[in-house]
Design a protein around this motif. Structure first.
Motif, short mmCIF file in Angstrom:
data_model
loop_
_atom_site.label_atom_id
_atom_site.label_comp_id
_atom_site.label_asym_id
_atom_site.label_seq_id
_atom_site.Cartn_x
_atom_site.Cartn_y
_atom_site.Cartn_z
N UNK A 37 0.83 -1.21 0.00
CA UNK A 37 0.00 0.00 0.00
C UNK A 37 0.87 1.26 0.00
N UNK A 38 1.97 1.23 0.77
CA UNK A 38 2.85 2.40 0.82
C UNK A 38 3.42 2.68 -0.57
N UNK A 39 3.82 1.61 -1.27
CA UNK A 39 4.39 1.80 -2.61
C UNK A 39 3.31 2.31 -3.56
N UNK A 40 2.10 1.70 -3.50
CA UNK A 40 1.05 2.18 -4.41
C UNK A 40 0.69 3.61 -4.09
N UNK A 41 0.65 3.95 -2.79
CA UNK A 41 0.29 5.33 -2.45
C UNK A 41 1.34 6.30 -2.99
N UNK A 42 2.63 5.89 -2.88
CA UNK A 42 3.69 6.73 -3.42
C UNK A 42 3.50 6.97 -4.91
N UNK A 43 3.26 5.89 -5.65
CA UNK A 43 3.08 6.02 -7.11
C UNK A 43 1.87 6.89 -7.44
N UNK A 44 0.76 6.60 -6.73
CA UNK A 44 -0.47 7.34 -7.00
C UNK A 44 -0.27 8.83 -6.72
N UNK A 45 0.43 9.14 -5.62
CA UNK A 45 0.65 10.54 -5.27
C UNK A 45 1.47 11.25 -6.34
N UNK A 46 2.47 10.54 -6.90
CA UNK A 46 3.27 11.14 -7.97
C UNK A 46 2.37 11.46 -9.17
N UNK A 47 1.50 10.50 -9.51
CA UNK A 47 0.62 10.73 -10.66
C UNK A 47 -0.33 11.91 -10.40
N UNK A 48 -0.85 11.99 -9.16
CA UNK A 48 -1.76 13.10 -8.83
C UNK A 48 -1.02 14.43 -8.95
N UNK A 49 0.19 14.48 -8.37
CA UNK A 49 0.93 15.75 -8.40
C UNK A 49 1.28 16.14 -9.84
N UNK A 50 1.64 15.13 -10.65
CA UNK A 50 1.94 15.44 -12.06
C UNK A 50 0.75 16.06 -12.76
N UNK A 51 -0.44 15.48 -12.50
CA UNK A 51 -1.65 16.04 -13.10
C UNK A 51 -1.90 17.46 -12.60
N UNK A 52 -1.68 17.65 -11.28
CA UNK A 52 -1.93 18.98 -10.70
C UNK A 52 -0.98 20.01 -11.28
N UNK A 53 0.29 19.60 -11.51
CA UNK A 53 1.26 20.53 -12.10
C UNK A 53 0.74 21.00 -13.45
N UNK A 54 0.08 20.08 -14.16
CA UNK A 54 -0.42 20.44 -15.49
C UNK A 54 -1.69 21.27 -15.41
N UNK A 55 -2.65 20.86 -14.53
CA UNK A 55 -3.94 21.54 -14.58
C UNK A 55 -4.08 22.72 -13.62
N UNK A 56 -3.40 22.69 -12.46
CA UNK A 56 -3.57 23.88 -11.60
C UNK A 56 -2.25 24.29 -10.94
N UNK A 57 -1.28 24.71 -11.78
CA UNK A 57 0.00 25.15 -11.23
C UNK A 57 -0.15 26.37 -10.31
N UNK A 58 -1.19 27.20 -10.55
CA UNK A 58 -1.35 28.40 -9.72
C UNK A 58 -1.69 28.04 -8.28
#
Lengths: 227, 246
Positions: A189-210
Motif C-alpha cells: 500500500x505504501x508503494x502504491x500510495x507513493x506512485x499514485x501521489x506522484x501521478x496526482x501531483x503530475x496532473x496537478x502541475x499540469x492543470x492547476x500550477x497556480x
C-alpha cells in the motif's frame, strides 16, 4: 491504519491523547492566527480538509485482491505543512470515526498521533531533504507519501505492541508481531500510495500550477510563470 | 450519502438534543472501556445494540453495513495475541492468549456499537456548531463545518468521475487503473479549491466579515432521558461489579 474503537486499554488511550494534544493545540493556534489575518483562508482550509477526507476514501486495488485506502498523509503534509495537517488530520479522523465508524473516539488520540502527527512530519521531512539534495518533485513526493505511510504503520504497530505485550518476548516481540501481520497489506500500500501521489501531483502541475504555487510548491511551470 | 449520516437523519432520535445522545452513547463507551470486558463489555454491547434497533429505530441493515469493515480490522488485529514469539520454537501458538484475544474482540465490538449508537442517531450538522461550548475555538468548528459541507459534494464528484472512467474502460489494466485513480485525486483537489473560491466570492457578495454564522435549532434537553441514561449506566456498572465479585 486506524486503531478501532475500544481497542486500547483506558490508560493507553488517555496517554496517547495527552501525547497528541500539544501538536493539535499548536496546529489549532496556527490556524486561528492565520484565519484572523486572512478570513478567506478559512474556506481554503475547509477545502483542504475535505480533500484529505475524500482522498483517503479512494479505493486503491491491492495485491491481495481486496481494496485498500490511501492515507493521504504524505500529499497533505507536502501541500499544507505538518502543523496545519495536525489540526486538519484531527478533524478528518473525527469525521471518519463518526461518519464511517473507521477508527474511534477513545482511540482518536492514538490515531491522531500516528496519522496526523508522525506521518505528516516524516513525509514533510523526507520531502524537504529530497528537494534540498537536488531530487525532483516526483521523487520527493513519492518518498514523502511512501515513507509517511510506512511511518504511520510502524507507529500504529508500536502503539498496539505497547498495549498488548507478548507473553514471552514482551513489548518488543509484540511490536514485531503487529509489524509483520500488517506488513502484508501496508508495504504494498505504501508503494502504491507513493506512485499514485506522484501521478496526482503530475496532473496537478499540469492543470492547476497556480494553486500549487499558492501553497508554496515549486514546479517548473510555476517558476517559468514567475520568470 | 454515507450510511451513517443517512441513518442519523432517519433515526427516531434525530431531534433529540445531541448532548443527551452523547451522554448515553459516550457514557456507555467509557463504561465499556473502563470496566473488565467480561461481563462489562457484554452488558454495554447488548444495551447499545438494543437501543439502536429498539427506541432509536436504526435498521439492522444499516448497523451491519457500518460495522462489517471495522469488524475485519478488529478480528485481524487480535490474531497476534494468539501467538507467542521469541520462545522455543520461535513462533508458537499460545493457548493462554485465547482469553485476552476474546476479551479484546468483545470490548472492541461493544465499543464499536456504542460509537454507532451515537453516529447513527446524531447528524454531524447538529454536533459541529455546538463544539465551541466544549472549548473548541470557533475558527476550528467553522473549518470543520466547511469540511462537512464540502465532503459530500466531493464524494459525489468522485462517484461521477469513477463512473465516467469505468464507462471508458479506465479500470481495465493496472496501468489504466492508476491513471484513473490519479485523475480522481486531481479532480477532487481542483474541485475542492474551486468550490472554496466560489464560496469565498458568494460570501464576499453578502458582506462576509470573517464569521460564518449558522443557525442552530434549539432543542430542549429531556430530563427523563438524562435520568434514564444515568440509571442505565449505574445499573451496568453495579451489575458488572456484582458479577466480577461473585
Amino acid at each position: 491504519m486506524h486503531i478501532a474503537e475500544g481497542y486500547l486499554p483506558p490508560l493507553h488511550a488517555a496517554a496517547w491523547t495527552v501525547a497528541a494534544a500539544p501538536f493539535v493545540v499548536h496546529g489549532a493556534r496556527a490556524v486561528v492566527r492565520r484565519v484572523r489575518e486572512d478570513p478567506d483562508s478559512k474556506l481554503l482550509l475547509g477545502a483542504a480538509g475535505a480533500f484529505s477526507f475524500v482522498l483517503s476514501a479512494l479505493k486503491i486495488p491491492s495485491v491481495t485482491g481486496s481494496c485498500s485506502h490511501p492515507t493521504g498523509t504524505g500529499l497533505g503534509a507536502v501541500l499544507f505543512r505538518p502543523p496545519v495537517m495536525a489540526l486538519l488530520g484531527t478533524i478528518v479522523l473525527f469525521f471518519q470515526a463518526v461518519l464511517l465508524a473507521h477508527g474511534g473516539l477513545t482511540t482518536l488520540g492514538a490515531n491522531v498521533f500516528s496519522m496526523a502527527i508522525v506521518g505528516p512530519w516524516v513525509a514533510y521531512g523526507v520531502y524537504r531533504l529530497t528537494r534540498k539534495a537536488g531530487g525532483g518533485l516526483g521523487l520527493g513526493v513519492f518518498l514523502a507519501a511512501a515513507l509517511g505511510d510506512l511511518a504511520t504503520y510502524c507507529v500504529t504497530s508500536v502503539q498496539l505492541g505497547l498495549a498488548f505485550p507478548d507473553p514471552v518476548s514482551g513489548t518488543g516481540g509484540a511490536v514485531v508481531k503487529f509489524l509483520s501481520i500488517f506488513a502484508v497489506t501496508q508495504i504494498p500500500l505504501a508503494i502504491s500510495e507513493g506512485l499514485l501521489t506522484v501521478l496526482i501531483v503530475r496532473l496537478l502541475v499540469r492543470v492547476s500550477p497556480d494553486d500549487l504555487a499558492r501553497l508554496g510548491i515549486r514546479t517548473r511551470t510555476s517558476e517559468e510563470v514567475a520568470a | 450519502m454515507l450510511a451513517l449520516d443517512a441513518g442519523a437523519y432517519a433515526s427516531r432520535w434525530r431531534h433529540r438534543h445531541p448532548g443527551e445522545k452523547a451522554l448515553l452513547s459516550l457514557g456507555l463507551l467509557v463504561v465499556t472501556v473502563a470496566l473488565p470486558p467480561w461481563p462489562g463489555a457484554l452488558f454495554c454491547g447488548v444495551a447499545a445494540l438494543a437501543l439502536l434497533l429498539g427506541p432509536a429505530r436504526v435498521g439492522a441493515r444499516i448497523v451491519w453495513r457500518v460495522v462489517r469493515i471495522p469488524l475485519g480490522f478488529i478480528l485481524a488485529g487480535a490474531v497476534p495475541l494468539l501467538v507467542a514469539v521469541g520462545g522455543d520454537p520461535w513462533l508458537a501458538l499460545d493457548p493462554a492468549g485465547l482469553r485476552p484475544a476474546a476479551e479484546l474482540v468483545g470490548r472492541a465490538i461493544a465499543a464499536l456499537l456504542c460509537l454507532v449508537l451515537f453516529a447513527a442517531t446524531t447528524p454531524l450538522a447538529d454536533v459541529v456548531p455546538r463544539l465551541h461550548r466544549l472549548g473548541v475555538p470557533p475558527a476550528v468548528t467553522e473549518i470543520a463545518g466547511i469540511v462537512y459541507r464540502l465532503l459530500f459534494q466531493l464524494l459525489e464528484s468522485v462517484r461521477v468521475v469513477r463512473e465516467a472512467q469505468a464507462i471508458r474502460l479506465g479500470f481495465r489494466t493496472w496501468r489504466t487503473t492508476y491513471r484513473s485513480l490519479a485523475g480522481q485525486g486531481a479532480a477532487i483537489f481542483v474541485r475542492a479549491f474551486d468550490r472554496a473560491r466560489r464560496l469565498e466570492q458568494g460570501l464576499a457578495a453578502r458582506g462576509y466579515d470573517g464569521e460564518l454564522r449558522v443557525q442552530v435549532a434549539a432543542q430542549p434537553v429531556s430530563r427523563a432521558f438524562v435520568a434514564a441514561t444515568l440509571v442505565l449506566l449505574a445499573g451496568i456498572v453495579a451489575l458488572t461489579l456484582l458479577v466480577v465479585r461473585a
